[in-house]
Design an enzyme around this catalytic site. Structure first.
Site, PDB file in Angstrom:
ATOM      1  N   PHE A 171       1.255  -1.453  -0.312  1.00 25.68           N
ATOM      2  CA  PHE A 171       0.193  -0.012   0.233  1.00 25.68           C
ATOM      3  C   PHE A 171       1.466   0.997  -0.337  1.00 25.68           C
ATOM      4  CE2 PHE A 171      -3.270   2.997   1.223  1.00 25.68           C
ATOM      5  CZ  PHE A 171      -4.508   2.550   0.523  1.00 25.68           C
ATOM      6  N   GLY A 172       1.597   1.432  -0.930  1.00 21.53           N
ATOM      7  CA  GLY A 172       1.599   2.988  -1.256  1.00 21.53           C
ATOM      8  C   GLY A 172       1.483   3.822  -2.351  1.00 21.53           C
ATOM      9  N   ARG A 194       3.813  -3.419   5.675  1.00 18.85           N
ATOM     10  CA  ARG A 194       4.469  -3.403   6.670  1.00 18.85           C
ATOM     11  C   ARG A 194       4.031  -3.055   8.002  1.00 18.85           C
ATOM     12  NH1 ARG A 194       9.239  -2.680   2.552  1.00 18.85           N
ATOM     13  NH2 ARG A 194      10.578  -4.849   2.635  1.00 18.85           N
ATOM     14  N   THR A 195       3.824  -1.988   7.979  1.00 22.94           N
ATOM     15  CA  THR A 195       3.673  -1.128   8.814  1.00 22.94           C
ATOM     16  C   THR A 195       1.809  -0.326   9.577  1.00 22.94           C
ATOM     17  OG1 THR A 195       5.148  -0.652   9.402  1.00 22.94           O
ATOM     18  CG2 THR A 195       3.986   0.788  10.129  1.00 22.94           C
ATOM     19  N   ALA A 254       3.369  -4.862 -10.155  1.00 24.65           N
ATOM     20  CA  ALA A 254       4.757  -4.123  -9.167  1.00 24.65           C
ATOM     21  C   ALA A 254       6.354  -4.885 -10.208  1.00 24.65           C
ATOM     22  CB  ALA A 254       4.671  -5.228  -7.931  1.00 24.65           C
ATOM     23  N   ARG A 255       6.321  -5.416  -9.650  1.00 24.05           N
ATOM     24  CA  ARG A 255       7.465  -6.244 -10.385  1.00 24.05           C
ATOM     25  C   ARG A 255       7.573  -7.822 -10.901  1.00 24.05           C
ATOM     26  NH1 ARG A 255       8.474  -1.798 -11.563  1.00 24.05           N
ATOM     27  NH2 ARG A 255      10.106  -0.680 -11.564  1.00 24.05           N
ATOM     28  N   GLU A 284      11.898  -9.008 -17.970  1.00 31.61           N
ATOM     29  CA  GLU A 284      12.371  -8.680 -17.658  1.00 31.61           C
ATOM     30  C   GLU A 284      13.907  -7.464 -17.623  1.00 31.61           C
ATOM     31  OE1 GLU A 284       9.729  -5.574 -17.024  1.00 31.61           O
ATOM     32  OE2 GLU A 284       7.990  -6.841 -17.007  1.00 31.61           O
ATOM     33  N   HIS A 308       4.258  -3.395 -19.142  1.00 31.70           N
ATOM     34  CA  HIS A 308       5.057  -3.184 -18.358  1.00 31.70           C
ATOM     35  C   HIS A 308       5.285  -1.372 -19.168  1.00 31.70           C
ATOM     36  CE1 HIS A 308       8.395  -2.594 -14.470  1.00 31.70           C
ATOM     37  NE2 HIS A 308       7.901  -1.945 -14.700  1.00 31.70           N
ATOM     38  N   GLY A 310       2.798   1.251 -17.076  1.00 32.30           N
ATOM     39  CA  GLY A 310       1.813   1.865 -16.133  1.00 32.30           C
ATOM     40  C   GLY A 310       1.841   3.464 -15.826  1.00 32.30           C
TER      41      GLY A 310
END
Length: 338
Positions: A171-172, A194-195, A254-255, A284, A308, A310
């Protein structure tokens, strides 16, 4: 004499127009592949400046015998693609693009480029989700091939989004922009990071906390949004796919290296999950130079693929490339003697 500037892929016109005022610009003409390492080394022997996007490798071969490079414009250093020792030894200047100033609201955007790429990528993620939810690509291929159709056919029924649950794993910046849209589509939005966010932040974005296993088991759409780092290599694999509902879809913006790709292919082939929307792939840079999609994924009707790309809006890509062009032009003004 004007300096020669090499651009290793087509980019939006504003950046090219700016550089053409100060240099002789050569653009790699193809859009179906990247310039090879040999082609980049050849360009270095006839060019004074190299324009680099975030995936362009900067290797020792650029600084070999006959190289004319004096400056390389880039959006930032990447340890996995840029040879720091070779760059330092070459004496070639690295011209890092200036980052756009943030607005008063750090979650906002400016047309100078701040916040545009997370919005574009988050919205593409939602587009992949909607495509799967309403089976748009399958319907399109069917009509192009057959021509005739039955109105209100059952053949391409989808599960839609109303009343469904989407899980955002990570969640960035990108996930936040996706959540802004998803919460207005009558969906329950779960997240994990993470947090944990504060209650106020969860309310702001309209999201609910879930442990990873809960996110995978409860979601109708699982969206991968974590950053890549060594600890996240193949973070999602057979275990996670088996947790998902057989009617659920997996979406990755993401990746590719965060996913065990063979396990994903097996899950799609044997019906463990309903389908996937994939913007990124294991093959990639920096894993390989020439990015490609496995043949198995290309053959599946229940998989939607994008290359890729985005940030591929004229606003986002245009601002990004213009900042790199400005860095090159600033160096030409300060240092080029002809």
């Amino acid at each position: 004499m004007l300096p020669k500037i090499y651009v290793p892929l087509p980019i939006p016109d504003p950046a090219l127009e700016l550089m053409r005022q100060y240099g002789d610009v050569e653009v790699f003409p193809w859009t179906h592949r990247d310039a090879s390492l040999d082609e980049l080394a050849s360009a270095a022997r006839r060019s004074h400046y190299l324009f680099c996007m975030h995936h362009t490798p900067i290797r020792a071969s650029l600084f070999g015998p006959g190289s004319k490079l004096v400056g390389i414009g880039t959006s930032g250093y990447r340890a996995d693609l840029h040879d720091a020792e070779a760059i330092k030894a070459s004496g070639v200047r690295i011209l890092e693009a200036k980052r756009p100033e943030p607005p008063a609201d750090p979650d906002g955007y400016t047309m100078e480029g701040y916040g545009l790429n997370p919005r574009a990528t988050g919205q593409l993620m939602v587009a992949l989700l909607l495509n799967l939810a309403y089976r748009v690509t399958e319907s399109d291929h069917y009509l192009r091939g057959v021509g005739f159709f039955q109105e209100m056919t059952m053949q391409f029924m989808g599960q839609g989004t109303t009343g469904k649950t989407v899980g955002l794993y990570g969640f960035g910046k990108v996930a936040k922009q996706a959540a802004r849209v998803l919460t207005n589509m009558d969906m329950t939005v779960l997240y994990n990071k993470r947090t944990r966010l504060t209650p106020e932040e969860e309310a702001k974005w309209g999201v609910q906390w879930a442990e990873p296993d809960e996110l995978f088991t409860q979601s109708d759409y699982v969206c991968l949004l974590v950053n890549f780092e060594d600890a996240n290599h193949e973070l999602v694999g057979e275990k996670q796919f088996k947790m998902m509902k057989p009617t659920a879809y997996f979406i990755n913006v993401a990746r590719g290296r965060i996913v065990d790709e063979p396990a994903l292919i097996r899950a799609l082939q044997d019906g463990t999950i309903a389908g996937a929307g994939l913007e990124v792939f294991r093959s990639e840079p920096p894993v390989v130079h020439d990015a490609y999609v496995p043949a198995e994924l290309r053959k599946m009707d229940n998989v939607v693929l994008t290359p890729h790309n985005g940030g591929a809006t004229y606003a986002s890509r245009g601002a990004q490339t213009l900042h790199i062009a400005r860095a090159i032009v600033a160096d030409i003004k300060a240092n080029w003697k002809g």
